[in-house]
Design an enzyme around this catalytic site. Sequence first.
Site, PDB file in Angstrom:
ATOM      1  N   GLN A   1       0.453  -1.328  -0.299  1.00 55.29           N
ATOM      2  CA  GLN A   1      -0.362  -0.336  -0.179  1.00 55.29           C
ATOM      3  C   GLN A   1       1.072   1.401   0.489  1.00 55.29           C
ATOM      4  O   GLN A   1       0.183   2.383  -0.569  1.00 55.29           O
ATOM      5  CB  GLN A   1      -0.894  -0.086   1.692  1.00 55.29           C
ATOM      6  CG  GLN A   1      -1.879  -1.145   0.628  1.00 55.29           C
ATOM      7  CD  GLN A   1      -3.354  -1.198   2.224  1.00 55.29           C
ATOM      8  OE1 GLN A   1      -2.662  -1.479   3.472  1.00 55.29           O
ATOM      9  NE2 GLN A   1      -3.823  -0.209   2.234  1.00 55.29           N
TER      10      GLN A   1
ATOM     11  N   LEU B   1      -7.704   1.171   3.074  1.00 54.76           N
ATOM     12  CA  LEU B   1      -7.313   3.099   3.154  1.00 54.76           C
ATOM     13  C   LEU B   1      -6.793   3.291   1.994  1.00 54.76           C
ATOM     14  O   LEU B   1      -7.048   4.456   1.374  1.00 54.76           O
ATOM     15  CB  LEU B   1      -5.860   2.870   3.403  1.00 54.76           C
ATOM     16  CG  LEU B   1      -5.466   3.427   4.896  1.00 54.76           C
ATOM     17  CD1 LEU B   1      -4.144   3.248   6.097  1.00 54.76           C
ATOM     18  CD2 LEU B   1      -6.464   4.058   6.126  1.00 54.76           C
TER      19      LEU B   1
HETATM   20 ZN   LIG Z   1      -6.025  -2.143   3.409  1.00 51.83          ZN
END
Ligand SMILES: [Zn+2]
Length: 178
Positions: free
Chosen positions: A51, A89
């Site tokens: 991420q 997120l």
């Molecule tokens: Zn996630």
Amino acid sequence: MAVLPIHLLGSPVLREQSATIDSADNNTRELVADLFETMDAAEGVGLAANQVGIARRVAVVGLDDDRFVLINPVVLESDGKDTAEEGCLSIPDIYADVTRCTSIVVEALDVDGKRQRIEADGLKARVIQHEIDHLDGLLFLDRLSPFKRRVLTKRWKKSGNDTPNHLLDVTPASKTSG
Ligand SMILES: [Zn+2]
């Protein structure tokens, strides 16, 4: 330590199978520190390395005072089924009910390279499964019905978060989950 930009849905690194790490070294230590700082700035409860654009099998979890790192995590046991709302997120402002195992036993390395066994249920089990999915290139959208996935993908494209560079600069004001 640094707060890193978060890769959003559409960024190819989110779809990569992340690479196993040989052992805990200084690079891993720095990555873990950055992941915690970025997760906290984004007010999330979990964050996987891909991420922030690094396809290695490292994720952090932070549920109040229960904060830990998962390096090369493997699910040893799982039991039950539970459905609850989830966000990510990397897909801001999109939420859906996701069915996962109620309880799990996971083995992973900590930041010192020490093997640890984590038993979890409820929200903690859910967050760990969500993060391990990230390491395998999966998003919570993949766990939904094709119909629901289409609806949410359409909503995402209209949301204004679907920018060409698929990056989110985190400020402490932004919010959501994992
Ligand atoms: Zn996630």
